[in-house]
Write a protein that holds these residues in place. Structure first.
Motif, PDB file in Angstrom:
ATOM      1  N   ARG A  22      34.575  16.763 -27.312  1.00  0.00           N
ATOM      2  CA  ARG A  22      33.404  15.998 -26.886  1.00  0.00           C
ATOM      3  C   ARG A  22      32.137  16.836 -26.717  1.00  0.00           C
ATOM      4  NH1 ARG A  22      37.811  13.804 -24.813  1.00  0.00           N
ATOM      5  NH2 ARG A  22      38.166  11.616 -25.373  1.00  0.00           N
ATOM      6  N   GLU A  23      32.113  18.056 -27.258  1.00  0.00           N
ATOM      7  CA  GLU A  23      30.932  18.905 -27.060  1.00  0.00           C
ATOM      8  C   GLU A  23      29.668  18.269 -27.648  1.00  0.00           C
ATOM      9  OE1 GLU A  23      33.711  19.801 -28.651  1.00  0.00           O
ATOM     10  OE2 GLU A  23      34.260  21.895 -28.308  1.00  0.00           O
ATOM     11  N   LEU A  24      29.834  17.613 -28.799  1.00  0.00           N
ATOM     12  CA  LEU A  24      28.648  17.019 -29.437  1.00  0.00           C
ATOM     13  C   LEU A  24      28.056  15.938 -28.548  1.00  0.00           C
ATOM     14  CD1 LEU A  24      29.726  16.625 -33.153  1.00  0.00           C
ATOM     15  CD2 LEU A  24      28.037  18.185 -32.198  1.00  0.00           C
ATOM     16  N   ASN A  25      28.917  15.109 -27.999  1.00  0.00           N
ATOM     17  CA  ASN A  25      28.415  14.035 -27.153  1.00  0.00           C
ATOM     18  C   ASN A  25      27.775  14.589 -25.880  1.00  0.00           C
ATOM     19  OD1 ASN A  25      28.103  11.391 -27.644  1.00  0.00           O
ATOM     20  ND2 ASN A  25      29.914  10.720 -26.514  1.00  0.00           N
ATOM     21  N   TRP A  26      28.308  15.711 -25.419  1.00  0.00           N
ATOM     22  CA  TRP A  26      27.722  16.383 -24.257  1.00  0.00           C
ATOM     23  C   TRP A  26      26.289  16.822 -24.569  1.00  0.00           C
ATOM     24  CZ3 TRP A  26      28.116  17.422 -19.252  1.00  0.00           C
ATOM     25  CH2 TRP A  26      27.553  18.578 -18.731  1.00  0.00           C
ATOM     26  N   ILE A  27      26.106  17.401 -25.756  1.00  0.00           N
ATOM     27  CA  ILE A  27      24.764  17.872 -26.135  1.00  0.00           C
ATOM     28  C   ILE A  27      23.821  16.684 -26.308  1.00  0.00           C
ATOM     29  CG2 ILE A  27      23.471  19.089 -27.919  1.00  0.00           C
ATOM     30  CD1 ILE A  27      25.337  21.200 -27.653  1.00  0.00           C
ATOM     31  N   ILE A  28      24.319  15.618 -26.899  1.00  0.00           N
ATOM     32  CA  ILE A  28      23.492  14.413 -27.015  1.00  0.00           C
ATOM     33  C   ILE A  28      23.076  13.959 -25.614  1.00  0.00           C
ATOM     34  CG2 ILE A  28      23.535  11.958 -27.617  1.00  0.00           C
ATOM     35  CD1 ILE A  28      25.254  12.645 -30.004  1.00  0.00           C
TER      36      ILE A  28
ATOM     37  N   LEU B 298      19.807   7.941 -29.928  1.00  0.00           N
ATOM     38  CA  LEU B 298      20.766   8.861 -29.313  1.00  0.00           C
ATOM     39  C   LEU B 298      21.773   8.109 -28.442  1.00  0.00           C
ATOM     40  CD1 LEU B 298      18.526  11.912 -28.336  1.00  0.00           C
ATOM     41  CD2 LEU B 298      20.208  11.763 -30.153  1.00  0.00           C
ATOM     42  N   VAL B 299      21.303   7.069 -27.745  1.00  0.00           N
ATOM     43  CA  VAL B 299      22.235   6.282 -26.931  1.00  0.00           C
ATOM     44  C   VAL B 299      23.282   5.642 -27.834  1.00  0.00           C
ATOM     45  CG1 VAL B 299      22.448   4.186 -25.552  1.00  0.00           C
ATOM     46  CG2 VAL B 299      20.700   5.838 -24.986  1.00  0.00           C
TER      47      VAL B 299
ATOM     48  N   VAL C 282      18.616  25.233 -16.157  1.00  0.00           N
ATOM     49  CA  VAL C 282      19.526  24.113 -15.937  1.00  0.00           C
ATOM     50  C   VAL C 282      19.933  23.488 -17.274  1.00  0.00           C
ATOM     51  CG1 VAL C 282      19.686  21.789 -14.989  1.00  0.00           C
ATOM     52  CG2 VAL C 282      18.699  23.605 -13.614  1.00  0.00           C
ATOM     53  N   MET C 283      18.946  23.180 -18.116  1.00  0.00           N
ATOM     54  CA  MET C 283      19.259  22.472 -19.360  1.00  0.00           C
ATOM     55  C   MET C 283      20.015  23.364 -20.348  1.00  0.00           C
ATOM     56  SD  MET C 283      18.394  19.382 -19.058  1.00  0.00           S
ATOM     57  CE  MET C 283      17.363  18.285 -18.112  1.00  0.00           C
ATOM     58  N   THR C 284      19.559  24.624 -20.508  1.00  0.00           N
ATOM     59  CA  THR C 284      20.251  25.518 -21.432  1.00  0.00           C
ATOM     60  C   THR C 284      21.652  25.814 -20.920  1.00  0.00           C
ATOM     61  OG1 THR C 284      18.086  26.543 -21.618  1.00  0.00           O
ATOM     62  CG2 THR C 284      19.869  27.546 -22.845  1.00  0.00           C
ATOM     63  N   GLY C 285      21.744  26.058 -19.612  1.00  0.00           N
ATOM     64  CA  GLY C 285      23.054  26.339 -19.029  1.00  0.00           C
ATOM     65  C   GLY C 285      24.010  25.194 -19.276  1.00  0.00           C
ATOM     66  N   LEU C 286      23.534  23.987 -19.057  1.00  0.00           N
ATOM     67  CA  LEU C 286      24.387  22.818 -19.269  1.00  0.00           C
ATOM     68  C   LEU C 286      24.794  22.703 -20.733  1.00  0.00           C
ATOM     69  CD1 LEU C 286      22.585  20.167 -17.050  1.00  0.00           C
ATOM     70  CD2 LEU C 286      24.897  21.038 -16.749  1.00  0.00           C
ATOM     71  N   ALA C 287      23.816  22.876 -21.627  1.00  0.00           N
ATOM     72  CA  ALA C 287      24.109  22.691 -23.046  1.00  0.00           C
ATOM     73  C   ALA C 287      25.121  23.724 -23.537  1.00  0.00           C
ATOM     74  CB  ALA C 287      22.821  22.779 -23.865  1.00  0.00           C
ATOM     75  N   LEU C 288      25.038  24.952 -23.001  1.00  0.00           N
ATOM     76  CA  LEU C 288      25.910  26.014 -23.494  1.00  0.00           C
ATOM     77  C   LEU C 288      27.271  26.039 -22.809  1.00  0.00           C
ATOM     78  CD1 LEU C 288      23.453  29.016 -23.925  1.00  0.00           C
ATOM     79  CD2 LEU C 288      24.359  27.463 -25.656  1.00  0.00           C
ATOM     80  N   TYR C 289      27.381  25.370 -21.653  1.00  0.00           N
ATOM     81  CA  TYR C 289      28.574  25.567 -20.837  1.00  0.00           C
ATOM     82  C   TYR C 289      29.889  25.327 -21.583  1.00  0.00           C
ATOM     83  CZ  TYR C 289      31.398  26.237 -16.778  1.00  0.00           C
ATOM     84  OH  TYR C 289      32.315  26.749 -15.918  1.00  0.00           O
ATOM     85  N   PRO C 290      30.006  24.228 -22.349  1.00  0.00           N
ATOM     86  CA  PRO C 290      31.284  24.008 -23.041  1.00  0.00           C
ATOM     87  C   PRO C 290      31.658  25.186 -23.922  1.00  0.00           C
ATOM     88  CG  PRO C 290      29.885  22.091 -23.269  1.00  0.00           C
ATOM     89  CD  PRO C 290      29.049  23.148 -22.620  1.00  0.00           C
TER      90      PRO C 290
END
Lengths: 543, 359
Positions: free
Chosen positions: A136-142, A220-221, A340-348
């Motif tokens: 689900r990484e793609l959906n996370w980034i979306i 995107l939704v 916050v945003m970069t950290g979240l996007a990269l976390y997975p």
């Protein structure tokens, strides 16, 4: 019912003859959706978005996105004869001269607050349960993109009524844009069509707010929903729930009716708020002028953390070779949001790198069972929360009679110390909760029955945990750890030889080590029902 | 949708149409989800309870009907206009709308929970990735297509195509150039420096009333006055840079940071636009002479050249040189010596330059 009614059968046959929809429905009508209260959080955001589209369209019928000057001659007496922009006048017109206009405006604003709020808590749910993991990484980034765009959408919409309060927000936005090194002045001049405030920004924000960003959001939704549908929803651990199945209720009829009901609940609650909780009473603020401001100006909640960051920052500015870099604006405007945003996007991907885990995961983690992830999340929330809180430090200072500068200094220190403390506390709480789980499995739960033994000792009778609880607990998964042990000749494996590799191995060890392995209570079958109460030794070993 | 349902009432034995599954077998062979009554995973409700729930659901739907009708009635009955009328209309419309939505939502929820069966269906998941055979096939097809297209072989074609795309890709960016004029040096000047129609120095006038200020009459111990340039009282672009705050000090209160040559009889004028991100620095504390910007709490010492004493602003509020004209009204003697408002890349250390020019 033996046959579908003619109306439905006829239409269905017509459609199926032409596009073969039957195949899709065959596969999907009874698609199974797992159930958990936390799965509803994202739906709040989705339904708020629909409400925003509906009410927003209504508002566009009357709103005039123009900065041209008019003299107000509408129904709101206190502003009669005042010169103002056409945008502000039309926003007043919607509020006082269009039946239901005020209601729709307030519902629109509340729905916007709930939209970002729903997305945020939904995102936290995904994070803490590890539902962003493969596949689900793609959906996370979306999702991260959606959240970022929603902030921008809120900012542009907030500025449209052109009242004194929204103008203050716009002014801050301009000041931040202008501070960007090298291109800042140009960015500002291009955005505002010249010097601030100019005559263009409202109409430009308008087309961004009602066309550009909603269009992207809608796309995107849709992608977010389709991916969720294709990959099937995650499920919480429980009896017979594995990574190979999905347990729950069918889309038709249960899930679709339930979702419809939840849409109506969301709409109903927002309608209640829009009716009884006044929001953004623009007629009280007056038309915008860059010369004035009201004290205690506050942005909408989702901008609060940026506002707080601006307030905390010390006055750093660098001048060199005739150029200026305003760190006191740049750092707070870019760093927290970026972190916050970069950290979240990269976390997975960082997590995969640390654990080496490339498997698919469909059963969600309970937050306690991945203590480091949960601690990182809470530390991040603390970071955000302190900034957010300090975005209202003037209100806090006024209402709690604290010195204004003391609140700022508190924030300057807490922004570094707070997340660290939060990390430690969360980690301990997670371990504690895991111990509690282990205890429930190995000792059962307290039955409330006290028994006196022949030797005079009192014990409380324990009974095995109910099956669903026990299965829920047993759903705990091991977090993989990278192979880093040296082989027989003292040589570490290939990946763990470089400094980065050693660090990675160390982090993997810390991240994945299970400090409280579950022991299934079965080995002490004979004792299971009775355990000594307070002071007995076998309870102690758990602490 | 499946054709064996087409003549259900004729009583004939349904015939199987070629290519469709038999009527009594699961429709989907991979996912065992077809769950008729009595099959595990679908637990029917007690019929007595279901009937009771039906009454509740119907009641809630009736409430929705009434509230919905009430919404339409409210629209017709309550007009808007004054604050009171608008409030009444808002409560009536919003109240009925919320009631209708919530009652409908509650009805649907009771329907799902107490009339429909409880579900515990299990569906299989399959790995997301396609199998190796499919991947291999796609790869082969891709390579074959690339080969057939000649994109790889014909270098000239490939390169000219990329070349052709470049200007078209840039075109939208170029088109955006007319979004605004280039900044030039406009951020360094305000209208205080512009010549007036009659060639006399520009007067300071009170924001809102437009009254010129006679120096002898101005006395604001404890307050600040918001001041705008005469002739630009309603020009927002001008005001965004030229708005001032005016204060009067006793001579002994003024410290070295303030340029006394630019004051008149203890009256000092500073830019009202905060040097942080441009909010109007509108709050004043008399006892400490502190000017406070309400946005981010940058605090300036008004008695000492508006130097920063707290907060994120990095520079003092620029001081405007003021004097009086022959009628005794306050006027600007020149423009600000440094750019006002928030910092920008091209600004540089304008204060240092101004000091050098002065000495």
């Amino acid at each position: 019912m033996n046959a579908p009614p003619k109306a439905i059968a006829g239409v269905s046959t017509f459609v199926d003859d032409r596009i073969g929809a039957g195949n899709f429905l065959k596969r999907n009508l009874r698609k199974v959706f797992p159930d958990h209260w936390s799965f509803l959080l994202g739906e709040i955001a989705l339904y708020s978005f629909i409400i925003l589209l509906l009410t927003g369209t209504f508002l566009t019928f009357w709103f005039k996105p123009s900065m041209g000057e008019v003299v107000y001659t509408g129904n709101y007496a206190p502003l009669y004869g005042v010169k103002m922009s056409e945008a502000y006048a039309s926003a007043l017109h919607i509020s006082f001269d269009v039946r239901g206009g005020l209601l729709m405006r307030q519902i629109h604003h509340w729905a916007a607050l709930l939209f970002v709020g729903g997305m945020t808590v939904h995102m936290l749910r995904i994070f803490f349960t590890g539902a962003y993991r493969k596949p689900r990484e793609l959906n996370w980034i979306i999702g991260i993109l959606l959240l970022s765009l929603a902030l921008l959408e809120g900012l542009t919409g907030y500025s449209l009524p052109d009242d004194l309060l929204s103008g203050a927000g716009l002014r801050i936005t301009q000041g931040v844009a202008q501070s960007i090194p090298i291109v800042g002045t140009y960015v500002s001049f291009f955005l505002f069509g010249g010097e601030y405030p100019g005559h263009d920004v409202i109409s430009r924000f308008y087309s961004i707010h009602i066309l550009l960003i909603p269009g992207i959001l809608l796309a995107l939704v849709s992608a977010h929903m389709i991916l969720m549908w294709v990959q099937k929803h995650t499920q919480m651990p429980g009896k017979n729930r594995t990574d190979k199945n999905v347990v729950g209720a069918p889309f038709y009829p249960a899930f679709m009716i339930k979702s419809g009901a939840f849409f109506l609940f969301t709409f109903g609650v927002i309608a209640l708020l829009g009716t009884f909780a006044q929001i953004n009473p623009i007629w009280l603020f007056g038309p915008y002028t860059p010369a004035d401001i009201s004290a205690g100006s506050q942005p909408d909640w989702y901008m609060g953390f940026l506002e707080g960051a601006l307030r905390l920052m010390p006055s750093w500015e660098i001048n060199f070779l005739g150029h200026t870099v305003t760190l006191s604006v740049l750092i707070p405007a870019l760093v927290p949001l970026g972190l916050v945003m970069t950290g979240l996007a990269l976390y997975p991907f960082l997590e995969q790198w640390v654990t080496g885990d490339r498997r698919e995961h469909h059963v969600a983690d309970r937050p306690r069972n991945n203590p480091h992830r949960t601690s990182i999340g809470i530390a991040g929330m603390t970071f955000y929360g302190i900034l957010w809180l300090l975005g209202a430090n003037d209100e806090i200072s006024a209402n709690f009679h604290l010195d204004l500068y003391t609140t700022t200094w508190f924030g300057r220190i807490a922004i570094f110390v707070g997340p660290a403390i939060a990390y430690w506390i969360t980690y301990r709480v997670c371990i504690g909760l895991q111990r509690k789980d282990a205890e429930v499995l190995s000792h059962g739960v307290e039955s409330g029955v006290i028994k006196r033994l022949p030797n005079g000792q009192y014990i409380e009778v324990h009974t095995p945990a109910a099956e669903d609880i026990a299965e829920h607990i047993r759903g705990k998964k091991e977090i993989p750890v990278l192979e880093s042990a040296e082989d027989g000749e003292g040589i570490p494996p290939k990946g763990a030889r470089s400094p980065l590799g050693r660090l990675r191995a160390k982090m993997s060890q810390a991240y994945g080590t299970d400090h409280v392995p579950l022991t299934d209570g079965h080995h002490e079958e004979g004792h299971e029902e009775e355990h000594a109460g307070v002071g007995a030794g076998d309870r102690k070993e758990l602490h | 949708m499946t054709e064996h349902n087409e003549y259900p009432e004729s009583g004939r034995v349904r015939e199987r149409v070629l290519g469709t599954p038999p009527a009594d077998a699961p429709i989907i062979d991979t996912d065992p989800i077809r769950a008729p009554e009595g099959v595990p995973g679908v637990i029917p409700q007690d019929p007595v309870k279901a009937r009771k729930a039906e009454r509740l659901v119907s009641l809630l739907f009736l409430v929705t009907f009434l509230a919905g009708a009430g919404f339409i009635a409210s629209y017709v009955m309550f007009q808007v206009g004054t604050i009171g009328k608008t409030a009444t209309s808002n409560y009536a419309l919003g109240g009925t709308l919320a009631l209708a939505l919530l009652a409908l939502a509650a009805g649907l929820t009771v329907w799902v929970r107490q009339v429909m069966p409880k579900y515990n269906l299990v569906q299989e998941r399959h790995e997301m990735r396609s199998d190796d055979g499919t991947r291999e096939y796609v790869k082969e097809t891709f390579l074959q297509g690339a080969d057939e297209s000649g994109f790889v072989k014909h270098r000239l074609l490939r390169r000219t195509l990329l070349l052709a795309a470049a200007p078209l890709g840039l075109a939208p960016l170029v088109l955006l150039k007319d979004l605004g004029p280039l900044p030039g040096t406009s951020l360094r000047h305000t209208v205080w420096g512009e010549p007036t129609k009659n060639g006399k120095p520009r007067r300071l006038v009170v924001e809102g009333t437009g009254q010129p200020i006679r120096a002898a009459d101005f006395n604001s111990p404890g307050g600040i006055l918001s001041v705008v340039p005469e002739g630009y009282e309603e020009d927002l672009n001008a005001l965004a840079k030229a708005t001032l705050i005016l204060l009067k000090f006793r001579p002994e209160e003024i410290k070295s940071g303030t340029n006394k040559n630019w004051t008149h009889d203890g009256i000092v004028a500073y830019s009202k636009i905060c040097t942080h991100v441009g909010c109007p620095a509108a709050l004043y504390e008399q006892t400490t002479h502190h000017i406070l910007c309400p946005c981010h709490q940058s605090t300036f010492d008004a008695a000492d050249g508006a130097r920063v004493v707290f907060g994120p602003a990095a520079r003092p509020l620029p001081q405007l040189p003021i004097g009086i004209d022959e009628e005794g009204y306050l006027v600007a003697k020149s423009d600000f010596k440094v750019p006002v408002g928030p910092s920008f890349w091209e600004r540089g250390d304008a204060e240092a330059e101004a000091r050098e020019n002065a000495s």
